[in-house]
Design an enzyme around this catalytic site. Structure first.
Site, PDB file in Angstrom:
ATOM      1  N   ASP A  24       1.311   7.464 -15.903  1.00 46.27           N
ATOM      2  CA  ASP A  24       2.886   7.386 -15.866  1.00 46.27           C
ATOM      3  C   ASP A  24       2.730   9.348 -15.706  1.00 46.27           C
ATOM      4  O   ASP A  24       3.762   9.972 -16.148  1.00 46.27           O
ATOM      5  CB  ASP A  24       3.641   7.002 -17.014  1.00 46.27           C
ATOM      6  CG  ASP A  24       3.559   7.053 -18.312  1.00 46.27           C
ATOM      7  OD1 ASP A  24       2.204   7.420 -18.515  1.00 46.27           O
ATOM      8  OD2 ASP A  24       4.145   7.070 -18.766  1.00 46.27           O
ATOM      9  N   HIS A  29       4.376  14.682 -17.165  1.00 44.32           N
ATOM     10  CA  HIS A  29       3.665  16.068 -17.068  1.00 44.32           C
ATOM     11  C   HIS A  29       4.346  16.966 -15.774  1.00 44.32           C
ATOM     12  O   HIS A  29       3.572  18.164 -15.387  1.00 44.32           O
ATOM     13  CB  HIS A  29       1.940  15.970 -17.383  1.00 44.32           C
ATOM     14  CG  HIS A  29       2.186  15.320 -19.066  1.00 44.32           C
ATOM     15  ND1 HIS A  29       1.240  15.054 -19.251  1.00 44.32           N
ATOM     16  CD2 HIS A  29       3.225  15.231 -20.058  1.00 44.32           C
ATOM     17  CE1 HIS A  29       1.380  14.431 -20.918  1.00 44.32           C
ATOM     18  NE2 HIS A  29       2.037  14.779 -20.778  1.00 44.32           N
ATOM     19  N   ASP A  33      -1.529  17.883 -14.648  1.00 44.69           N
ATOM     20  CA  ASP A  33      -2.183  16.614 -14.779  1.00 44.69           C
ATOM     21  C   ASP A  33      -3.531  16.554 -13.867  1.00 44.69           C
ATOM     22  O   ASP A  33      -4.937  15.521 -14.437  1.00 44.69           O
ATOM     23  CB  ASP A  33      -1.635  15.603 -15.433  1.00 44.69           C
ATOM     24  CG  ASP A  33      -1.539  16.046 -17.547  1.00 44.69           C
ATOM     25  OD1 ASP A  33      -1.235  17.373 -17.660  1.00 44.69           O
ATOM     26  OD2 ASP A  33      -0.921  14.841 -17.537  1.00 44.69           O
ATOM     27  N   TRP A 149       6.883   3.272 -26.794  1.00 43.30           N
ATOM     28  CA  TRP A 149       5.780   4.464 -26.970  1.00 43.30           C
ATOM     29  C   TRP A 149       5.892   5.303 -27.809  1.00 43.30           C
ATOM     30  O   TRP A 149       7.255   5.527 -27.638  1.00 43.30           O
ATOM     31  CB  TRP A 149       6.270   5.519 -26.054  1.00 43.30           C
ATOM     32  CG  TRP A 149       4.868   5.039 -23.896  1.00 43.30           C
ATOM     33  CD1 TRP A 149       4.045   5.878 -24.354  1.00 43.30           C
ATOM     34  CD2 TRP A 149       4.689   4.117 -23.982  1.00 43.30           C
ATOM     35  NE1 TRP A 149       3.438   5.892 -23.212  1.00 43.30           N
ATOM     36  CE2 TRP A 149       3.712   4.313 -23.250  1.00 43.30           C
ATOM     37  CE3 TRP A 149       5.036   3.012 -23.843  1.00 43.30           C
ATOM     38  CZ2 TRP A 149       2.651   3.516 -22.151  1.00 43.30           C
ATOM     39  CZ3 TRP A 149       4.452   1.520 -23.087  1.00 43.30           C
ATOM     40  CH2 TRP A 149       3.467   2.601 -22.282  1.00 43.30           C
ATOM     41  N   TYR A 151       7.240   7.843 -30.225  1.00 40.62           N
ATOM     42  CA  TYR A 151       6.461   9.326 -29.979  1.00 40.62           C
ATOM     43  C   TYR A 151       7.483  10.559 -30.823  1.00 40.62           C
ATOM     44  O   TYR A 151       8.517  10.491 -30.517  1.00 40.62           O
ATOM     45  CB  TYR A 151       6.049   9.838 -28.780  1.00 40.62           C
ATOM     46  CG  TYR A 151       4.764   9.505 -27.687  1.00 40.62           C
ATOM     47  CD1 TYR A 151       4.486   8.573 -28.851  1.00 40.62           C
ATOM     48  CD2 TYR A 151       4.731  10.338 -26.593  1.00 40.62           C
ATOM     49  CE1 TYR A 151       3.039   8.316 -27.900  1.00 40.62           C
ATOM     50  CE2 TYR A 151       3.747   9.052 -25.920  1.00 40.62           C
ATOM     51  CZ  TYR A 151       2.693   8.940 -26.562  1.00 40.62           C
ATOM     52  OH  TYR A 151       1.985   8.503 -25.628  1.00 40.62           O
ATOM     53  N   LYS A 204       2.452   2.264 -29.041  1.00 40.09           N
ATOM     54  CA  LYS A 204       1.191   3.098 -29.205  1.00 40.09           C
ATOM     55  C   LYS A 204       2.181   4.246 -29.461  1.00 40.09           C
ATOM     56  O   LYS A 204       3.169   4.824 -29.986  1.00 40.09           O
ATOM     57  CB  LYS A 204       1.821   3.035 -27.305  1.00 40.09           C
ATOM     58  CG  LYS A 204       1.184   4.347 -26.940  1.00 40.09           C
ATOM     59  CD  LYS A 204       1.019   4.050 -25.697  1.00 40.09           C
ATOM     60  CE  LYS A 204       1.252   5.115 -24.220  1.00 40.09           C
ATOM     61  NZ  LYS A 204      -0.440   5.959 -24.244  1.00 40.09           N
ATOM     62  N   LYS A 206       0.416   7.719 -31.315  1.00 41.56           N
ATOM     63  CA  LYS A 206      -0.467   9.029 -31.815  1.00 41.56           C
ATOM     64  C   LYS A 206      -1.821   9.129 -33.003  1.00 41.56           C
ATOM     65  O   LYS A 206      -1.862   8.531 -33.646  1.00 41.56           O
ATOM     66  CB  LYS A 206      -0.491  10.147 -31.929  1.00 41.56           C
ATOM     67  CG  LYS A 206       0.765  10.760 -31.337  1.00 41.56           C
ATOM     68  CD  LYS A 206       0.886  12.062 -30.290  1.00 41.56           C
ATOM     69  CE  LYS A 206       1.917  12.788 -29.212  1.00 41.56           C
ATOM     70  NZ  LYS A 206       1.534  12.297 -28.330  1.00 41.56           N
ATOM     71  N   SER A 229      -2.346   6.009 -28.285  1.00 45.80           N
ATOM     72  CA  SER A 229      -2.160   6.926 -27.014  1.00 45.80           C
ATOM     73  C   SER A 229      -3.899   8.121 -27.645  1.00 45.80           C
ATOM     74  O   SER A 229      -3.558   8.675 -28.290  1.00 45.80           O
ATOM     75  CB  SER A 229      -1.145   7.664 -27.331  1.00 45.80           C
ATOM     76  OG  SER A 229      -0.190   8.197 -26.871  1.00 45.80           O
ATOM     77  N   GLY A 230      -3.881   8.504 -25.870  1.00 44.37           N
ATOM     78  CA  GLY A 230      -4.831   9.492 -25.251  1.00 44.37           C
ATOM     79  C   GLY A 230      -4.484  10.944 -26.124  1.00 44.37           C
ATOM     80  O   GLY A 230      -6.114  11.294 -26.751  1.00 44.37           O
ATOM     81  N   GLY A 231      -3.784  11.742 -25.531  1.00 42.40           N
ATOM     82  CA  GLY A 231      -3.435  12.835 -25.249  1.00 42.40           C
ATOM     83  C   GLY A 231      -4.594  13.427 -24.619  1.00 42.40           C
ATOM     84  O   GLY A 231      -5.625  12.948 -24.055  1.00 42.40           O
TER      85      GLY A 231
HETATM   86  P1  FBP Z   1      -2.351   9.895 -22.550  1.00 40.14           P
HETATM   87  O1  FBP Z   1      -3.808   9.591 -22.805  1.00 40.14           O
HETATM   88  O2  FBP Z   1      -2.894  11.371 -21.092  1.00 40.14           O
HETATM   89  O3  FBP Z   1      -2.068  10.791 -23.427  1.00 40.14           O
HETATM   90  O4  FBP Z   1      -1.715   9.531 -21.500  1.00 40.14           O
HETATM   91  C1  FBP Z   1      -0.895   8.959 -22.821  1.00 40.14           C
HETATM   92  C2  FBP Z   1       0.622   9.072 -22.149  1.00 40.14           C
HETATM   93  O5  FBP Z   1       1.754   8.055 -23.367  1.00 40.14           O
HETATM   94  C3  FBP Z   1       1.642   8.694 -20.888  1.00 40.14           C
HETATM   95  O6  FBP Z   1       1.410   7.463 -21.435  1.00 40.14           O
HETATM   96  C4  FBP Z   1       2.180  10.061 -20.846  1.00 40.14           C
HETATM   97  O7  FBP Z   1       2.485   9.646 -19.879  1.00 40.14           O
HETATM   98  C5  FBP Z   1       2.190  10.892 -21.491  1.00 40.14           C
HETATM   99  O8  FBP Z   1       1.136  10.046 -22.271  1.00 40.14           O
HETATM  100  C6  FBP Z   1       2.959  11.892 -23.315  1.00 40.14           C
HETATM  101  O9  FBP Z   1       2.578  12.275 -23.284  1.00 40.14           O
HETATM  102  P2  FBP Z   1       3.165  13.452 -23.920  1.00 40.14           P
HETATM  103  O10 FBP Z   1       2.418  13.147 -25.469  1.00 40.14           O
HETATM  104  O11 FBP Z   1       3.084  15.250 -23.674  1.00 40.14           O
HETATM  105  O12 FBP Z   1       4.918  13.029 -23.571  1.00 40.14           O
END
Ligand code: FBP
Length: 286
Positions: A24, A29, A33, A149, A151, A204, A206, A229-231
């Site tokens: 997504d 972003h 990306d 998510w 965050y 999900k 960090k 989550s990947g980052g």
């Molecule tokens: P990545 O592994 O590329 O970080 O993706 C995980 C994700 O949660 C995506 O689903 C979402 O688009 C992005 O990170 C959001 O990233 P940010 O923390 O910069 O908002």
């Protein structure tokens, strides 16, 4: 309905482990990306990775989910429809990610689960929490699992004079551990907990940069499952894979990542290593 939720959860978290591919970022972003590995701009390229890499879910917005319905169905990779989103061109310090699609859209597109981002700590967190809780009720009444998510983000997180006890603890952690405030264990664990309290099936979050502190995040969310989550892409495969090992050891069920897969030169090679770590450790423990 519970049986339906369980059945769908088993597809995304088979053997109690999840390996989800996030795509997504083109929305969140922007196409920047994809510059690292330009083939990644093509959704078909990503769907192929999801299929051949044996991912247990692919995260898409509705536009792609609709255009690639046939390919998604044929790939047999469960679709996770992201129901809200916002672009990075919108730069207010307190972010809001509005709901764009409904649970019924997800059902129509054949999704196995739905996802929604809550920016905990934002001035608009209550709006997102309200939307998210309604989505959870609706999804659960229709047998669909929900992924949050969670965050931490927004101006308050950086307010050193904040009256919030959690932020005071987070500032101490930041000092002691030298990490970003939105990756401190207190703040991440709080987001994970809100996900549980609202009723998410998976959260999900960090990585908090150590397995010990991530264990607290997992405990705070329990029995809601946790994925990392990947980052941004790490310098080496190993750097990323060792984080994955850490979060599994801390009790997470797996990962939901994007850039660390499809920005690499050989996404299938890293996917294979990932699969072995995530699923071999299951066989090892059983
Ligand atoms: P990545 O592994 O590329 O970080 O993706 C995980 C994700 O949660 C995506 O689903 C979402 O688009 C992005 O990170 C959001 O990233 P940010 O923390 O910069 O908002």
């Amino acid at each position: 309905m519970e049986a339906k939720i369980e059945e769908r959860m088993k597809r995304i978290v088979p053997d109690g482990r999840a390996m989800i591919l996030a795509y997504d970022q083109g929305f969140e972003h922007g196409p920047r990306d994809f510059l690292e590995h330009p083939e990644s701009v093509n959704p078909e390229y990503i769907l192929d990775i999801a299929k051949r890499g044996k991912f247990t879910g692919i995260v898409l917005h509705a536009g792609l989910a609709e255009k690639y319905q046939t390919e998604i169905r044929d790939s047999n990779v469960p679709l996770i429809l992201k129901l809200n989103g916002t672009s990075e061109l919108y730069t207010e310090e307190d972010p809001y990610s509005p709901q764009l699609y409904a649970v019924d859209d997800a059902l129509e597109l054949g999704a196995t689960a739905v996802g929604y981002t809550v920016y905990t700590g934002s001035k608009y967190e209550d709006e997102m929490q309200k939307e998210f809780s309604k989505i959870i009720r609706d999804a659960h009444s229709k047998g669909i699992p929900v992924i949050g998510w969670m965050y931490p983000r927004g101006k308050s997180l950086f307010d050193r004079r904040s009256a919030s006890r959690t932020l005071k603890i987070a500032l101490e952690e930041q000092e002691r551990m030298g990490q970003a405030i939105d990756e401190t264990p207190s703040v991440v664990a709080y987001g994970a907990r809100i996900g549980l309290e609202l009723g998410a099936d998976i959260v999900k979050v960090k990585y908090t940069n150590s397995p010990e502190s991530f264990r607290w995040v997992v405990q705070s969310a329990f029995p809601t499952k946790v994925v990392m989550s990947g980052g941004p892409m790490t310098r080496t495969d190993e750097e990323f894979l060792s984080r994955v090992r850490d979060v599994l050891n801390a009790g997470a069920v797996g990962i939901a990542v994007g850039r660390n897969i499809w920005q690499r030169k050989d996404p299938l090679a890293v996917s294979k290593k990932l699969y072995d770590i995530i699923f071999d450790s299951v066989n090892h423990h059983s």
